[in-house]
Motif scaffolding. Structure first.
Motif, mmCIF file in Angstrom:
data_model
loop_
_atom_site.group_PDB
_atom_site.id
_atom_site.type_symbol
_atom_site.label_atom_id
_atom_site.label_comp_id
_atom_site.label_asym_id
_atom_site.label_seq_id
_atom_site.Cartn_x
_atom_site.Cartn_y
_atom_site.Cartn_z
ATOM 1 N N VAL A 19 37.524 37.496 42.815
ATOM 2 C CA VAL A 19 38.382 38.672 42.981
ATOM 3 C C VAL A 19 37.650 39.900 42.450
ATOM 4 O O VAL A 19 37.290 39.965 41.278
ATOM 5 C CB VAL A 19 39.715 38.500 42.226
ATOM 6 C CG1 VAL A 19 40.601 39.721 42.424
ATOM 7 C CG2 VAL A 19 40.430 37.234 42.684
ATOM 8 N N CYS A 48 40.735 44.699 44.585
ATOM 9 C CA CYS A 48 41.777 44.175 45.474
ATOM 10 C C CYS A 48 41.200 43.293 46.581
ATOM 11 O O CYS A 48 41.915 42.905 47.498
ATOM 12 C CB CYS A 48 42.560 45.334 46.087
ATOM 13 S SG CYS A 48 43.520 46.296 44.897
ATOM 14 N N THR A 49 39.907 43.001 46.494
ATOM 15 C CA THR A 49 39.253 42.184 47.515
ATOM 16 C C THR A 49 39.089 40.758 47.023
ATOM 17 O O THR A 49 38.614 40.517 45.910
ATOM 18 C CB THR A 49 37.878 42.767 47.877
ATOM 19 O OG1 THR A 49 38.059 44.096 48.387
ATOM 20 C CG2 THR A 49 37.196 41.932 48.944
ATOM 21 N N THR A 93 41.253 41.978 51.938
ATOM 22 C CA THR A 93 41.613 42.979 50.934
ATOM 23 C C THR A 93 43.123 43.097 50.854
ATOM 24 O O THR A 93 43.806 43.259 51.867
ATOM 25 C CB THR A 93 41.004 44.351 51.283
ATOM 26 O OG1 THR A 93 39.577 44.224 51.296
ATOM 27 C CG2 THR A 93 41.389 45.397 50.233
ATOM 28 N N LEU A 94 43.641 42.998 49.651
ATOM 29 C CA LEU A 94 45.078 43.129 49.439
ATOM 30 C C LEU A 94 45.499 44.583 49.546
ATOM 31 O O LEU A 94 44.829 45.463 48.992
ATOM 32 C CB LEU A 94 45.444 42.621 48.043
ATOM 33 C CG LEU A 94 45.281 41.129 47.763
ATOM 34 C CD1 LEU A 94 45.285 40.878 46.265
ATOM 35 C CD2 LEU A 94 46.386 40.346 48.438
ATOM 36 N N CYS A 137 48.293 44.006 45.691
ATOM 37 C CA CYS A 137 47.272 43.980 44.650
ATOM 38 C C CYS A 137 47.902 44.130 43.264
ATOM 39 O O CYS A 137 47.453 43.516 42.288
ATOM 40 C CB CYS A 137 46.249 45.083 44.900
ATOM 41 S SG CYS A 137 44.793 44.991 43.835
ATOM 42 N N GLN A 193 47.226 41.842 39.993
ATOM 43 C CA GLN A 193 46.710 42.435 38.759
ATOM 44 C C GLN A 193 47.673 42.208 37.591
ATOM 45 O O GLN A 193 47.237 42.033 36.442
ATOM 46 C CB GLN A 193 46.446 43.924 38.960
ATOM 47 C CG GLN A 193 45.309 44.235 39.929
ATOM 48 C CD GLN A 193 43.998 43.570 39.540
ATOM 49 O OE1 GLN A 193 43.653 43.499 38.369
ATOM 50 N NE2 GLN A 193 43.273 43.063 40.530
#
Length: 203
Positions: free
Chosen positions: A71, A74-75, A92-93, A98, A102
């Motif tokens: 990770v 966001c990828t 990608t989120l 994302c 997180q």
């Protein structure tokens, strides 16, 4: 390089662990509202599970074998060593998704191998453990027919109904056979449901 090769081999062995499935016979295709309800009721860990399986159209076994080294922001990169076909994938989120990942990263227990979803004795969360968590979450919000596979089916059906070709959807899913992918998609899903599910992918 040697360490990377060993890690890939370790994850391939974990990928092939026998597991008793708790999945329902035919996983339901979910709407964005249903997915949102599950996220709202989920723990940080389970919300991250849902987001990755839905947005990334990930198999549950791929998700549980992710490490934080896969990770970057966001990828998310899915190593070939954990996929069914042996082919790596990357996605990608969107910002909202994302944030869920997180939020989990901030409280995720630290493990030697950096598993995104730690299990017991330094191992990653088992497939059965993830399936059980999803089943309990669906039951909590009163949605029937849900398994961990529902999120992958929802994402791919929605993408196809939104206008992506089978080949484009196969790029998302990692399917090698377009015929297999076509059988997999829920061709009977209402367009409104598919477009609603699709909205999660770009939200």
């Amino acid at each position: 390089m040697a360490a990377t090769s060993r890690r890939s081999a370790d994850r391939a062995l974990l990928r092939d662990r026998p597991a008793r499935s708790t999945a329902v016979k035919r996983a339901a295709v979910l709407t964005a509202d249903q997915i949102s309800a599950m996220l709202a009721a989920a723990s940080p860990r389970d919300a991250a599970l849902v987001v990755l399986m839905c947005v990334g159209a990930m198999r549950v076994g791929e998700t549980t074998l992710l490490a934080w080294e896969d990770v970057e922001g966001c990828t998310v990169s899915i190593p070939g060593g954990v996929t069914k076909t042996g082919q790596s994938r990357r996605f990608t989120l969107p910002p909202a998704a994302c944030q869920w990942l997180q939020a989990w990263r901030e409280v995720c227990p630290t493990t030697k191998k950096g598993w995104v979803f730690p299990g017991q004795a330094g191992q990653p969360l088992s497939v059965r453990g993830a399936q059980t968590a999803i089943s309990k979450l669906a039951e909590k919000v009163g949605i029937e027919g849900v398994s961990s596979h529902s999120f992958r089916r929802s994402a791919l059906t929605a993408a196809h109904q939104a206008g992506l070709s089978l080949r484009e959807v196969a790029e998302i899913s990692g399917h090698r056979s377009l015929a297999a992918l076509e059988r997999y998609l829920d061709q009977d899903a209402a367009r409104e449901k598919a477009e609603a599910a699709r909205s999660l992918l770009v939200g």
